[in-house]
Design a protein around this motif. Sequence first.
Motif, PDB file in Angstrom:
ATOM      1  N   ASP A  79       0.821  -1.215   0.000  1.00  0.00           N
ATOM      2  CA  ASP A  79       0.000   0.000   0.000  1.00  0.00           C
ATOM      3  C   ASP A  79       0.859   1.270   0.000  1.00  0.00           C
ATOM      4  O   ASP A  79       0.404   2.327  -0.427  1.00  0.00           O
ATOM      5  CB  ASP A  79      -0.944   0.007   1.205  1.00  0.00           C
ATOM      6  CG  ASP A  79      -2.066  -1.012   1.061  1.00  0.00           C
ATOM      7  OD1 ASP A  79      -2.318  -1.471  -0.075  1.00  0.00           O
ATOM      8  OD2 ASP A  79      -2.683  -1.348   2.091  1.00  0.00           O
ATOM      9  N   HIS A  80       2.088   1.163   0.477  1.00  0.00           N
ATOM     10  CA  HIS A  80       2.977   2.332   0.521  1.00  0.00           C
ATOM     11  C   HIS A  80       4.050   2.291  -0.569  1.00  0.00           C
ATOM     12  O   HIS A  80       4.980   3.088  -0.567  1.00  0.00           O
ATOM     13  CB  HIS A  80       3.631   2.429   1.904  1.00  0.00           C
ATOM     14  CG  HIS A  80       2.654   2.790   2.967  1.00  0.00           C
ATOM     15  ND1 HIS A  80       1.913   1.853   3.643  1.00  0.00           N
ATOM     16  CD2 HIS A  80       2.273   3.995   3.448  1.00  0.00           C
ATOM     17  CE1 HIS A  80       1.123   2.452   4.500  1.00  0.00           C
ATOM     18  NE2 HIS A  80       1.316   3.766   4.405  1.00  0.00           N
ATOM     19  N   LEU A  81       3.902   1.399  -1.516  1.00  0.00           N
ATOM     20  CA  LEU A  81       4.877   1.226  -2.582  1.00  0.00           C
ATOM     21  C   LEU A  81       4.569   2.161  -3.750  1.00  0.00           C
ATOM     22  O   LEU A  81       3.410   2.398  -4.073  1.00  0.00           O
ATOM     23  CB  LEU A  81       4.825  -0.234  -3.064  1.00  0.00           C
ATOM     24  CG  LEU A  81       5.807  -0.690  -4.128  1.00  0.00           C
ATOM     25  CD1 LEU A  81       7.222  -0.664  -3.566  1.00  0.00           C
ATOM     26  CD2 LEU A  81       5.458  -2.102  -4.563  1.00  0.00           C
ATOM     27  N   ASP A  82       5.626   2.670  -4.373  1.00  0.00           N
ATOM     28  CA  ASP A  82       5.456   3.492  -5.576  1.00  0.00           C
ATOM     29  C   ASP A  82       5.245   2.543  -6.759  1.00  0.00           C
ATOM     30  O   ASP A  82       6.187   1.951  -7.269  1.00  0.00           O
ATOM     31  CB  ASP A  82       6.691   4.372  -5.795  1.00  0.00           C
ATOM     32  CG  ASP A  82       6.575   5.222  -7.052  1.00  0.00           C
ATOM     33  OD1 ASP A  82       5.429   5.412  -7.534  1.00  0.00           O
ATOM     34  OD2 ASP A  82       7.616   5.682  -7.550  1.00  0.00           O
ATOM     35  N   LEU A  83       3.995   2.386  -7.162  1.00  0.00           N
ATOM     36  CA  LEU A  83       3.643   1.426  -8.203  1.00  0.00           C
ATOM     37  C   LEU A  83       4.040   1.884  -9.604  1.00  0.00           C
ATOM     38  O   LEU A  83       4.058   1.077 -10.524  1.00  0.00           O
ATOM     39  CB  LEU A  83       2.143   1.141  -8.155  1.00  0.00           C
ATOM     40  CG  LEU A  83       1.621   0.582  -6.826  1.00  0.00           C
ATOM     41  CD1 LEU A  83       0.108   0.445  -6.877  1.00  0.00           C
ATOM     42  CD2 LEU A  83       2.267  -0.757  -6.523  1.00  0.00           C
ATOM     43  N   LYS A  84       4.384   3.149  -9.762  1.00  0.00           N
ATOM     44  CA  LYS A  84       4.718   3.685 -11.088  1.00  0.00           C
ATOM     45  C   LYS A  84       6.003   3.090 -11.651  1.00  0.00           C
ATOM     46  O   LYS A  84       6.173   3.016 -12.859  1.00  0.00           O
ATOM     47  CB  LYS A  84       4.859   5.207 -11.017  1.00  0.00           C
ATOM     48  CG  LYS A  84       3.585   5.907 -10.644  1.00  0.00           C
ATOM     49  CD  LYS A  84       3.839   7.385 -10.433  1.00  0.00           C
ATOM     50  CE  LYS A  84       2.624   8.014  -9.774  1.00  0.00           C
ATOM     51  NZ  LYS A  84       2.905   9.342  -9.280  1.00  0.00           N
ATOM     52  N   SER A  85       6.888   2.659 -10.768  1.00  0.00           N
ATOM     53  CA  SER A  85       8.186   2.165 -11.230  1.00  0.00           C
ATOM     54  C   SER A  85       8.201   0.654 -11.496  1.00  0.00           C
ATOM     55  O   SER A  85       9.241   0.113 -11.848  1.00  0.00           O
ATOM     56  CB  SER A  85       9.260   2.505 -10.190  1.00  0.00           C
ATOM     57  OG  SER A  85       8.969   1.851  -8.972  1.00  0.00           O
TER      58      SER A  85
END
Length: 111
Positions: free
Chosen positions: A72-78
């Motif tokens: 939930d706190h991960l930057d999913l864009k990368s």
Amino acid sequence: MPTFKLPLSGDVMQSINPWSDMFKAFGSQFGLININLGRSSAPEIEQDILTEVGSYGRQIGRIGEALEVLIDHLDLKSLTPKQEAALAAFKAMQGEIAEIKAYHQKAERVA
């Protein structure tokens, strides 16, 4: 024990010993619940963890819950498409687990 005969049969006599009959089905198992720890380098430690901390299911459940927090706190864009698919599969699995838990909790309330 009295003799019991059915028509067209000889003597019918059966010794019933629930303990020996029950354990025959389990082979060398001596308890109702035995855990095969496989090839553990420290089976005593594993048994203590299972007894004192929690079952494998509980341990895996807590790991899954902790991973959900991190995701939930991960930057999913990368993420690559393959990584996104892995997360989607994990979230789907966690959703199925949540549904099963909810079903059983509801069944316990009804009973």
